[in-house]
Enzyme design. Structure first.
Site, PDB file in Angstrom:
ATOM      1  N   HIS A  52      48.181  22.217 -67.585  1.00 20.82           N
ATOM      2  CA  HIS A  52      49.306  22.343 -68.516  1.00 20.82           C
ATOM      3  C   HIS A  52      50.094  23.645 -68.362  1.00 20.82           C
ATOM      4  O   HIS A  52      51.275  23.679 -68.664  1.00 20.82           O
ATOM      5  CB  HIS A  52      48.820  22.191 -69.960  1.00 20.82           C
ATOM      6  N   HIS A  58      55.692  13.926 -69.889  1.00 15.26           N
ATOM      7  CA  HIS A  58      54.706  15.005 -69.987  1.00 15.26           C
ATOM      8  C   HIS A  58      53.499  14.766 -69.054  1.00 15.26           C
ATOM      9  O   HIS A  58      53.103  15.653 -68.289  1.00 15.26           O
ATOM     10  CB  HIS A  58      54.259  15.149 -71.447  1.00 15.26           C
ATOM     11  N   LYS A 108      46.157  18.341 -84.151  1.00 15.37           N
ATOM     12  CA  LYS A 108      47.296  19.247 -83.930  1.00 15.37           C
ATOM     13  C   LYS A 108      48.557  18.493 -84.343  1.00 15.37           C
ATOM     14  O   LYS A 108      48.785  17.375 -83.886  1.00 15.37           O
ATOM     15  CB  LYS A 108      47.415  19.603 -82.446  1.00 15.37           C
ATOM     16  N   ARG A 160      38.396  24.508 -76.546  1.00 18.06           N
ATOM     17  CA  ARG A 160      39.485  23.529 -76.646  1.00 18.06           C
ATOM     18  C   ARG A 160      40.595  23.833 -75.639  1.00 18.06           C
ATOM     19  O   ARG A 160      41.324  22.931 -75.203  1.00 18.06           O
ATOM     20  CB  ARG A 160      40.034  23.491 -78.088  1.00 18.06           C
ATOM     21  N   ARG A 164      51.504  19.888-100.671  1.00 16.70           N
ATOM     22  CA  ARG A 164      50.412  20.724-100.124  1.00 16.70           C
ATOM     23  C   ARG A 164      49.340  19.919 -99.382  1.00 16.70           C
ATOM     24  O   ARG A 164      48.237  20.405 -99.149  1.00 16.70           O
ATOM     25  CB  ARG A 164      49.737  21.565-101.208  1.00 16.70           C
ATOM     26  N   GLU A 213      41.217  25.887 -81.555  1.00 18.90           N
ATOM     27  CA  GLU A 213      41.471  26.345 -80.190  1.00 18.90           C
ATOM     28  C   GLU A 213      41.312  27.851 -80.002  1.00 18.90           C
ATOM     29  O   GLU A 213      42.243  28.541 -79.602  1.00 18.90           O
ATOM     30  CB  GLU A 213      42.863  25.898 -79.714  1.00 18.90           C
ATOM     31  N   GLU A 215      46.192  12.357 -68.465  1.00 11.00           N
ATOM     32  CA  GLU A 215      45.367  13.125 -69.424  1.00 11.00           C
ATOM     33  C   GLU A 215      43.897  12.699 -69.326  1.00 11.00           C
ATOM     34  O   GLU A 215      42.996  13.496 -69.565  1.00 11.00           O
ATOM     35  CB  GLU A 215      45.881  12.933 -70.858  1.00 11.00           C
ATOM     36  N   HIS A 265      53.948  22.915 -68.182  1.00  7.84           N
ATOM     37  CA  HIS A 265      54.945  23.365 -69.158  1.00  7.84           C
ATOM     38  C   HIS A 265      56.141  24.019 -68.463  1.00  7.84           C
ATOM     39  O   HIS A 265      57.284  23.840 -68.880  1.00  7.84           O
ATOM     40  CB  HIS A 265      54.312  24.326 -70.170  1.00  7.84           C
ATOM     41  N   LYS A 325      36.958  14.393 -75.868  1.00  2.08           N
ATOM     42  CA  LYS A 325      37.901  15.201 -76.645  1.00  2.08           C
ATOM     43  C   LYS A 325      37.344  15.460 -78.054  1.00  2.08           C
ATOM     44  O   LYS A 325      37.435  16.573 -78.566  1.00  2.08           O
ATOM     45  CB  LYS A 325      39.286  14.540 -76.713  1.00  2.08           C
ATOM     46  N   ASN A 335      43.811  22.191 -71.657  1.00  3.54           N
ATOM     47  CA  ASN A 335      45.107  22.574 -71.095  1.00  3.54           C
ATOM     48  C   ASN A 335      45.094  22.659 -69.568  1.00  3.54           C
ATOM     49  O   ASN A 335      46.040  23.164 -68.962  1.00  3.54           O
ATOM     50  CB  ASN A 335      45.562  23.926 -71.661  1.00  3.54           C
TER      51      ASN A 335
HETATM   52  N1  LIG Z   1      48.700  16.620 -81.056  1.00  4.36           N
HETATM   53  C1  LIG Z   1      48.213  16.710 -79.839  1.00  4.36           C
HETATM   54  O1  LIG Z   1      47.070  17.156 -79.627  1.00  4.36           O
HETATM   55  C2  LIG Z   1      49.048  16.260 -78.690  1.00  4.36           C
HETATM   56  C3  LIG Z   1      48.464  16.074 -77.437  1.00  4.36           C
HETATM   57  C4  LIG Z   1      49.258  15.591 -76.405  1.00  4.36           C
HETATM   58  C5  LIG Z   1      50.592  15.316 -76.635  1.00  4.36           C
HETATM   59  N2  LIG Z   1      51.132  15.518 -77.859  1.00  4.36           N
HETATM   60  C6  LIG Z   1      52.543  15.217 -78.132  1.00  4.36           C
HETATM   61  O2  LIG Z   1      52.727  13.837 -77.950  1.00  4.36           O
HETATM   62  C7  LIG Z   1      54.063  13.578 -77.515  1.00  4.36           C
HETATM   63  C8  LIG Z   1      54.021  12.656 -76.343  1.00  4.36           C
HETATM   64  O3  LIG Z   1      53.392  11.466 -76.744  1.00  4.36           O
HETATM   65  P1  LIG Z   1      53.719  10.078 -76.060  1.00  4.36           P
HETATM   66  O4  LIG Z   1      53.550  10.219 -74.601  1.00  4.36           O
HETATM   67  O5  LIG Z   1      52.962   9.054 -76.789  1.00  4.36           O
HETATM   68  O6  LIG Z   1      55.303   9.961 -76.270  1.00  4.36           O
HETATM   69  P2  LIG Z   1      56.186   9.129 -77.321  1.00  4.36           P
HETATM   70  O7  LIG Z   1      55.625   9.181 -78.661  1.00  4.36           O
HETATM   71  O8  LIG Z   1      57.577   9.623 -77.132  1.00  4.36           O
HETATM   72  O9  LIG Z   1      56.081   7.647 -76.754  1.00  4.36           O
HETATM   73  C9  LIG Z   1      56.587   7.344 -75.474  1.00  4.36           C
HETATM   74  C10 LIG Z   1      57.539   6.156 -75.523  1.00  4.36           C
HETATM   75  O10 LIG Z   1      56.802   4.961 -75.680  1.00  4.36           O
HETATM   76  C11 LIG Z   1      57.329   4.189 -76.766  1.00  4.36           C
HETATM   77  N3  LIG Z   1      56.217   3.398 -77.292  1.00  4.36           N
HETATM   78  C12 LIG Z   1      55.231   3.789 -78.109  1.00  4.36           C
HETATM   79  N4  LIG Z   1      54.331   2.809 -78.245  1.00  4.36           N
HETATM   80  C13 LIG Z   1      54.765   1.778 -77.522  1.00  4.36           C
HETATM   81  C14 LIG Z   1      54.276   0.473 -77.252  1.00  4.36           C
HETATM   82  N5  LIG Z   1      53.096   0.078 -77.727  1.00  4.36           N
HETATM   83  N6  LIG Z   1      55.016  -0.349 -76.469  1.00  4.36           N
HETATM   84  C15 LIG Z   1      56.191   0.087 -75.919  1.00  4.36           C
HETATM   85  N7  LIG Z   1      56.696   1.295 -76.116  1.00  4.36           N
HETATM   86  C16 LIG Z   1      55.993   2.134 -76.902  1.00  4.36           C
HETATM   87  C17 LIG Z   1      57.880   5.220 -77.686  1.00  4.36           C
HETATM   88  O11 LIG Z   1      58.796   4.675 -78.592  1.00  4.36           O
HETATM   89  C18 LIG Z   1      58.504   6.193 -76.683  1.00  4.36           C
HETATM   90  O12 LIG Z   1      59.756   5.703 -76.273  1.00  4.36           O
HETATM   91  C19 LIG Z   1      54.674  14.924 -77.221  1.00  4.36           C
HETATM   92  O13 LIG Z   1      55.545  15.268 -78.258  1.00  4.36           O
HETATM   93  C20 LIG Z   1      53.492  15.864 -77.167  1.00  4.36           C
HETATM   94  O14 LIG Z   1      53.822  17.176 -77.582  1.00  4.36           O
HETATM   95  C21 LIG Z   1      50.382  15.980 -78.889  1.00  4.36           C
HETATM   96 ZN   LIG Z   2      49.095  17.045 -72.341  1.00  4.44          ZN
END
Ligand SMILES: NC(=O)c1ccc[n+]([C@@H]2O[C@H](COP(=O)([O-])OP(=O)(O)OC[C@H]3O[C@@H](n4cnc5c(N)ncnc54)[C@H](O)[C@@H]3O)[C@@H](O)[C@H]2O)c1
Ligand SMILES: [Zn+2]
Length: 351
Positions: free
Chosen positions: A235, A252, A134, A228, A112, A224, A176, A239, A214, A232
């Protein structure tokens, strides 16, 4: 540098975001690090050298968005039970947004809810995903459809981790930052126009400015229901682009860059953004090697896709549009024909 996130109304979930070299962290509890092999290969040793805990476990999930699913959650939870973690134990998310979102989700579910901290290692996760609580995973119906709002106890952002990040991933994070600058802060936009993000101090500063904005937005609207949603910007279009291209052509942040261009085209048609501002934003995106062009094959299908987005409440699409640089407007009253005119300008055929 430390940025607090102070929820309004006041609550007990406030936490701090530290932007600096990762400090030594000491926890008198059982801790499990959740990471992936890519991040572990480059940086796990550094993390381990900074960590002093009662009992340490490491769980690795294969790298990639394709593993951001319920099977991975089951896998992680099983591991946590096998380690006999208790309700006082803690998780550490060590990786990009994929790892961060899944770790937060597991932390919110395990017995939990147990504590977790974020140590983001991509630029995108440092400026965006690690802040705000999130959490979640994807399923066959779409991205991030299963999840919770669950805040970490702390976020440690160390720009040194970015030294190993591929340049495309870095640029995706910058998209971003630009998103935040255009909608909230004209000064920050100017800063990004002239900053050298290859310089560590400037990079740290640029990250801090995005995170401050942020944190402020999230503190005002954790779940949100209002402001918040401004995060987007770009976005709604992104999407659809990600979906149309099977989540494989663009990262992304790259899709967000194109989405910003499309949102701006709409803002321009509505008189919210002048031609000079449109050009300035496009040049900034291009300056960071982000894509700004996209060919819409079928405008009807593109338009219909808007309604599959979970943020299109009650069949209304809310567009986040810039009002000049540094301000925004939320619009859900835009004429269908005008939206389609904008889509048509991106090369679409159809009605
Ligand atoms: N929670 C939120 O508010 C929020 C906001 C934006 C995005 N997201 C989510 O985040 C994800 C995208 O995040 P991301 O862009 O970090 O992608 P990711 O986590 O897939 O990382 C991108 C790539 O970089 C590699 N990597 C990570 N750190 C590294 C480093 N220091 N050196 C070399 N390689 C490295 C990872 O292994 C991966 O291959 C999506 O799933 C998206 O939905 C969440
Ligand atoms: Zn985004």
């Amino acid at each position: 540098m430390t940025i607090p996130i102070l929820f309004q109304p006041k609550s007990s979930i406030d936490y701090e975001i530290t932007i600096d070299e990762l400090p030594c962290l000491r926890f008198d509890k059982k801790v499990a690090i959740i990471t992936n092999p890519t991040v572990a290969k480059f940086h796990l040793e550094t993390l381990l050298s900074k960590l002093e805990v009662k009992e340490l476990h490491i769980v690795e999930i294969p790298d990639g968005e394709a593993y951001k699913n319920m099977e991975s959650i089951e896998f992680i939870l099983d591991k946590l039970f096998s380690f006999k973690l208790d309700r006082k134990s803690m998780l550490i998310a060590f990786g990009g947004g994929v790892i961060g979102d899944m770790t937060g989700f597991c932390a919110s579910l395990y017995q939990r809810g147990i504590d977790f901290i974020q140590i983001p290692t991509t630029l995108l996760s440092q400026v965006d995903a690690s802040v705000g609580g999130k959490t979640g995973v994807n399923n066959k119906y779409g991205k991030n459809l299963i999840g919770t709002f669950y805040q970490p106890k702390a976020v440690y952002i160390d720009p040194d981790f970015l030294d190993t990040l591929p340049s495309r991933e870095f640029a995706a994070g910058v998209a971003e930052m630009i998103k935040i600058a255009v909608t909230f802060d004209a000064d920050y936009f100017k800063y990004l126009q002239s900053a050298d993000l290859g310089d560590k101090e400037m990079l740290k500063d640029a990250i801090a400015r995005a995170v401050t904005i942020k944190a402020d937005v999230v503190a005002k609207d954790e779940k949100e229901s209002g402001i918040r949603a401004v995060l987007n910007y770009g976005h709604t279009f992104a999407h659809v682009i990600e979906n149309e291209t099977n989540y494989s052509r663009y990262l992304h942040g790259e899709a967000v860059s194109i989405g910003i261009i499309m949102a701006n085209a709409l803002a321009y048609k509505l008189g919210l953004l002048d031609e000079h501002a449109v050009k300035q934003i496009q040049s900034l995106l291009e300056h960071y090697d982000l894509p700004t062009e996209y060919m819409i094959e079928d405008i009807e299908s593109f338009y219909e896709h808007f309604f599959l987005d979970k943020k299109s409440a009650n069949d209304k699409i809310t567009f986040v549009l810039p009002k000049g640089i540094g301000d925004f407007e939320l619009r859900s009253d835009i004429d269908k024909k005008l939206i389609k005119d904008v889509l048509r300008d991106f090369g679409g055929k159809g009605e």
